[in-house]
Design an enzyme around this catalytic site. Structure first.
Site, PDB file in Angstrom:
ATOM      1  N   ASN A 206      14.139   2.113   3.740  1.00 20.52           N
ATOM      2  CA  ASN A 206      13.845   1.153   2.667  1.00 20.52           C
ATOM      3  C   ASN A 206      14.225   1.779   1.333  1.00 20.52           C
ATOM      4  O   ASN A 206      14.654   2.935   1.277  1.00 20.52           O
ATOM      5  CB  ASN A 206      12.379   0.707   2.707  1.00 20.52           C
ATOM      6  CG  ASN A 206      11.428   1.862   2.496  1.00 20.52           C
ATOM      7  OD1 ASN A 206      11.393   2.447   1.425  1.00 20.52           O
ATOM      8  ND2 ASN A 206      10.664   2.211   3.522  1.00 20.52           N
ATOM      9  N   ASP A 275       6.874  -0.443   8.693  1.00 14.70           N
ATOM     10  CA  ASP A 275       5.862  -1.128   9.501  1.00 14.70           C
ATOM     11  C   ASP A 275       6.253  -1.144  10.976  1.00 14.70           C
ATOM     12  O   ASP A 275       5.396  -1.256  11.845  1.00 14.70           O
ATOM     13  CB  ASP A 275       5.684  -2.573   9.001  1.00 14.70           C
ATOM     14  CG  ASP A 275       5.102  -2.573   7.590  1.00 14.70           C
ATOM     15  OD1 ASP A 275       4.118  -1.846   7.371  1.00 14.70           O
ATOM     16  OD2 ASP A 275       5.648  -3.262   6.718  1.00 14.70           O
ATOM     17  N   LYS A 285      25.223   8.112  19.979  1.00 16.91           N
ATOM     18  CA  LYS A 285      25.514   7.078  18.991  1.00 16.91           C
ATOM     19  C   LYS A 285      25.780   5.733  19.703  1.00 16.91           C
ATOM     20  O   LYS A 285      26.571   5.692  20.642  1.00 16.91           O
ATOM     21  CB  LYS A 285      26.747   7.507  18.178  1.00 16.91           C
ATOM     22  CG  LYS A 285      27.055   6.583  17.035  1.00 16.91           C
ATOM     23  CD  LYS A 285      28.263   7.090  16.261  1.00 16.91           C
ATOM     24  CE  LYS A 285      28.756   5.999  15.340  1.00 16.91           C
ATOM     25  NZ  LYS A 285      30.057   6.301  14.771  1.00 16.91           N
ATOM     26  N   PHE A 323      -1.004   1.146  -2.112  1.00 19.23           N
ATOM     27  CA  PHE A 323      -0.109   0.318  -2.928  1.00 19.23           C
ATOM     28  C   PHE A 323       0.196  -0.949  -2.141  1.00 19.23           C
ATOM     29  O   PHE A 323       0.080  -0.966  -0.918  1.00 19.23           O
ATOM     30  CB  PHE A 323       1.196   1.056  -3.229  1.00 19.23           C
ATOM     31  CG  PHE A 323       1.128   1.908  -4.463  1.00 19.23           C
ATOM     32  CD1 PHE A 323       0.433   3.097  -4.453  1.00 19.23           C
ATOM     33  CD2 PHE A 323       1.748   1.502  -5.640  1.00 19.23           C
ATOM     34  CE1 PHE A 323       0.362   3.889  -5.598  1.00 19.23           C
ATOM     35  CE2 PHE A 323       1.682   2.271  -6.784  1.00 19.23           C
ATOM     36  CZ  PHE A 323       0.988   3.471  -6.763  1.00 19.23           C
ATOM     37  N   LYS A 337      -5.423  -7.058   1.312  1.00 19.66           N
ATOM     38  CA  LYS A 337      -5.003  -5.763   1.866  1.00 19.66           C
ATOM     39  C   LYS A 337      -6.076  -4.696   1.615  1.00 19.66           C
ATOM     40  O   LYS A 337      -6.390  -3.878   2.475  1.00 19.66           O
ATOM     41  CB  LYS A 337      -3.686  -5.351   1.197  1.00 19.66           C
ATOM     42  CG  LYS A 337      -2.748  -4.608   2.107  1.00 19.66           C
ATOM     43  CD  LYS A 337      -1.348  -4.545   1.502  1.00 19.66           C
ATOM     44  CE  LYS A 337      -0.414  -5.586   2.079  1.00 19.66           C
ATOM     45  NZ  LYS A 337       0.945  -5.492   1.582  1.00 19.66           N
ATOM     46  N   LYS A 341      -7.941  -2.824   4.684  1.00 19.54           N
ATOM     47  CA  LYS A 341      -7.714  -1.392   4.906  1.00 19.54           C
ATOM     48  C   LYS A 341      -8.887  -0.547   4.411  1.00 19.54           C
ATOM     49  O   LYS A 341      -8.834   0.682   4.447  1.00 19.54           O
ATOM     50  CB  LYS A 341      -6.414  -0.956   4.221  1.00 19.54           C
ATOM     51  CG  LYS A 341      -5.189  -1.745   4.727  1.00 19.54           C
ATOM     52  CD  LYS A 341      -3.883  -1.033   4.479  1.00 19.54           C
ATOM     53  CE  LYS A 341      -2.716  -1.878   4.949  1.00 19.54           C
ATOM     54  NZ  LYS A 341      -1.541  -1.103   5.315  1.00 19.54           N
TER      55      LYS A 341
HETATM   56  O1  PMT Z   1       9.255   5.111  -4.528  1.00 20.51           O
HETATM   57  P1  PMT Z   1       9.613   4.211  -5.699  1.00 20.51           P
HETATM   58  O2  PMT Z   1      11.090   3.909  -5.760  1.00 20.51           O
HETATM   59  O3  PMT Z   1       9.073   4.742  -6.994  1.00 20.51           O
HETATM   60  O4  PMT Z   1       8.901   2.807  -5.453  1.00 20.51           O
HETATM   61  C1  PMT Z   1       7.500   2.721  -5.477  1.00 20.51           C
HETATM   62  C2  PMT Z   1       6.976   1.782  -4.391  1.00 20.51           C
HETATM   63  C3  PMT Z   1       7.427   0.358  -4.674  1.00 20.51           C
HETATM   64  C4  PMT Z   1       7.465   2.206  -3.002  1.00 20.51           C
HETATM   65  C5  PMT Z   1       5.405   1.904  -4.443  1.00 20.51           C
HETATM   66  O5  PMT Z   1       4.960   1.593  -5.732  1.00 20.51           O
HETATM   67  C6  PMT Z   1       4.746   1.013  -3.399  1.00 20.51           C
HETATM   68  O6  PMT Z   1       4.499  -0.154  -3.624  1.00 20.51           O
HETATM   69  N1  PMT Z   1       4.442   1.585  -2.185  1.00 20.51           N
HETATM   70  C7  PMT Z   1       3.866   0.857  -1.071  1.00 20.51           C
HETATM   71  C8  PMT Z   1       4.882  -0.026  -0.471  1.00 20.51           C
HETATM   72  C9  PMT Z   1       4.387  -0.630   0.815  1.00 20.51           C
HETATM   73  O7  PMT Z   1       4.770  -0.178   1.845  1.00 20.51           O
HETATM   74  O8  PMT Z   1       3.461  -1.553   0.705  1.00 20.51           O
HETATM   75  P2  PMT Z   1       2.791  -2.266   2.030  1.00 20.51           P
HETATM   76  O9  PMT Z   1       2.254  -3.489   1.472  1.00 20.51           O
HETATM   77  O10 PMT Z   1       3.756  -2.348   3.143  1.00 20.51           O
HETATM   78  O11 PMT Z   1       1.648  -1.248   2.488  1.00 20.51           O
HETATM   79  C10 PMT Z   1       0.348  -1.268   1.930  1.00 20.51           C
HETATM   80  C11 PMT Z   1      -0.242   0.134   1.913  1.00 20.51           C
HETATM   81  O12 PMT Z   1      -0.403   0.609   3.265  1.00 20.51           O
HETATM   82  C12 PMT Z   1       0.590   1.157   1.192  1.00 20.51           C
HETATM   83  O13 PMT Z   1      -0.279   2.015   0.513  1.00 20.51           O
HETATM   84  C13 PMT Z   1       1.299   1.888   2.336  1.00 20.51           C
HETATM   85  O14 PMT Z   1       1.584   3.242   1.967  1.00 20.51           O
HETATM   86  C14 PMT Z   1       0.277   1.825   3.437  1.00 20.51           C
HETATM   87  N2  PMT Z   1       0.848   1.820   4.794  1.00 20.51           N
HETATM   88  C15 PMT Z   1       1.763   0.883   5.167  1.00 20.51           C
HETATM   89  C16 PMT Z   1       2.257   0.887   6.457  1.00 20.51           C
HETATM   90  C17 PMT Z   1       1.807   1.880   7.361  1.00 20.51           C
HETATM   91  N3  PMT Z   1       2.272   1.930   8.587  1.00 20.51           N
HETATM   92  N4  PMT Z   1       0.914   2.783   6.962  1.00 20.51           N
HETATM   93  C18 PMT Z   1       0.424   2.776   5.701  1.00 20.51           C
HETATM   94  O15 PMT Z   1      -0.401   3.619   5.343  1.00 20.51           O
END
Ligand code: PMT
Length: 403
Positions: A206, A275, A285, A323, A337, A341
């Site tokens: 990503n 995810d 490959k 985030f 969220k 969580k």
């Molecule tokens: O790295 P940059 O270029 O500075 O960009 C910053 C950012 C946009 C990546 C950052 O600010 C951000 O938003 N990060 C979280 C992105 C994300 O994956 O969001 P989500 O809605 O999919 O996940 C929600 C939360 O669960 C996040 O804290 C994520 O780290 C966490 N998560 C998600 C999936 C997973 N399998 N395990 C997790 O812990």
């Protein structure tokens, strides 16, 4: 109390480094001296050995010392790399990534903070090449003890004399015992993307650059926290923090975070964790014979969700900050969220904007807490990091009051 690698390079001020070693010890720190070949022409290794009571490193390839690759072993155990005196030569090497002796190799291998006390002739110190190298190191987070002014050994009068040992020791001590509101707190920040490999050359990734998470890690360290940064693959320079753990896929990030989270006061999940990950990784490959390619994916472990569950079950645990990268109904999705969580804060960023979220230097976020949502204006990620940590500090304080 920290372990300091004291780099001594070839300048007349090398004799003062002996006093620096002593001063650090008086403040309770341990010192291992690393001398360049030219430093040994100004002061004997045996002097440092007698004072530090440790073997003095003068050679990259000394017989009998290579079983556990000494510069790597030392790199991961030191709390500070201090170079005093630092000549124009070592400054140039560090700035340009040249690693041709033990000291310069140690610099490239360590994540410990770097403190430099330059000492050289006035004209050399003012030279554009040296200034540029100093700027490069400063941009990477290096700190400096400015040289003093006065009579130099070369007969010139001006700036270039090694700072006084007391001043150097005080600067090192301040780094080793950082003051600040997060002093004594252990903070883990997960940053960057994850790469999910599906054959030896291809992966699903990503657009996360790591900037947001790195800014939080840097700000937490500036506030005195012991910071562990767990980072997915990025091209940006990691800040000087206690520990940097590099991972690739969501599985590795999960392992690295869960193994360390127990000892933390705060965990910030700024990483864009995949995810889904491929069910199988092809050993060879994948050939492009077919017109379409189907990949079967499975869900990755939800790291933040698991930390929330773990804290709920135990009744205590670190402050949890997540985030949310959203494109619509940002606050509603982020609130849901946060509850799902069991996090204290969710930082919602509207990633539909081109000046916020992924791979830019600015962000516009809404901090979602149980008590409500606070939207912040577009600003640098460094300032966003500061605002988030202000909120984290308030949470830590209210916990301490309740305890
Ligand atoms: O790295 P940059 O270029 O500075 O960009 C910053 C950012 C946009 C990546 C950052 O600010 C951000 O938003 N990060 C979280 C992105 C994300 O994956 O969001 P989500 O809605 O999919 O996940 C929600 C939360 O669960 C996040 O804290 C994520 O780290 C966490 N998560 C998600 C999936 C997973 N399998 N395990 C997790 O812990």
């Amino acid at each position: 109390m920290g372990l300091v690698a004291l780099g001594v390079t070839g300048g007349i001020g090398a004799y003062k480094a002996v006093e620096v070693a002593r001063g650090l010890q008086k403040r309770g720190h341990e010192v291992v001296a690393v001398m360049t070949h030219s430093a040994t022409r100004f002061v004997g290794a045996v002097t440092f050995e007698a004072i530090t009571r440790r073997r003095v490193i003068t050679d990259q390839f000394e017989d009998g010392m290579n079983a556990d690759i000494e510069h790597i072993a030392l790199a991961s155990t030191i709390d500070l790399l201090l170079i005093a005196p630092a000549t124009a030569n070592i400054i140039g090497k560090l700035a340009n990534g040249i690693a041709d002796d033990f000291l310069s190799t140690l610099y490239t291998a360590t994540r410990a903070p770097l403190l430099i006390a330059p000492a050289m002739n006035t004209q050399m110190f003012a030279h554009e090449a040296v200034r540029r190298n100093l700027d490069t190191l400063a941009a990477r987070g290096a700190r400096f003890v400015e040289p003093g002014e006065g009579y130099l050994a070369c007969g010139w009068i001006g700036k270039g004399r090694l700072a006084e040992p007391d001043e150097i020791v005080a600067a090192a001590d301040a780094i080793l015992r950082p003051e600040g509101p997060l002093r004594g707190q252990r903070v883990l920040v997960a940053a960057g993307p994850t790469y999910e490999d599906f054959d030896p050359v291809r992966y699903i990734g990503n657009r996360s650059s790591g900037r947001m998470g790195y800014a939080i890690a840097a700000e937490a360290a500036r506030r005195g926290a012991a910071v562990t940064l767990v980072t997915g693959p990025t091209t940006i320079e990691a800040p000087a923090v206690r520990e940097v753990v590099k991972v690739r896929g969501a599985g590795e990030m999960h392992q690295a975070v869960m193994a360390r989270a127990g000892g933390m006061d705060v965990v910030v999940m700024a990483a864009a964790v995949a995810d889904y990950t491929p069910v199988n990784r092809a050993a060879q490959k994948v050939a492009k014979d077919a017109d379409t390619l189907t990949l079967v994916l499975k869900k990755t472990p939800d790291i933040l969700g698991e930390l929330g569950q773990r804290r709920l079950a135990a009744g205590s645990g670190p402050v949890l900050v997540g985030f949310a990268a959203e494109t619509e109904d940002v606050i509603a999705h982020a609130s849901a969220k946060r509850e799902r969580k069991h996090a204290d804060l969710i930082i919602a960023n509207d990633v539909s904007r081109t000046d916020a979220g992924f791979d830019v230097d600015t962000n516009a976020v809404t901090i979602v807490a149980a008590s409500g949502a606070e939207s912040l204006p577009l600003q640098s990620k460094a300032r966003v990091a500061a605002a988030i940590l202000d909120r984290v500090e308030r949470l830590l304080t209210s916990r301490a009051i309740k305890a």
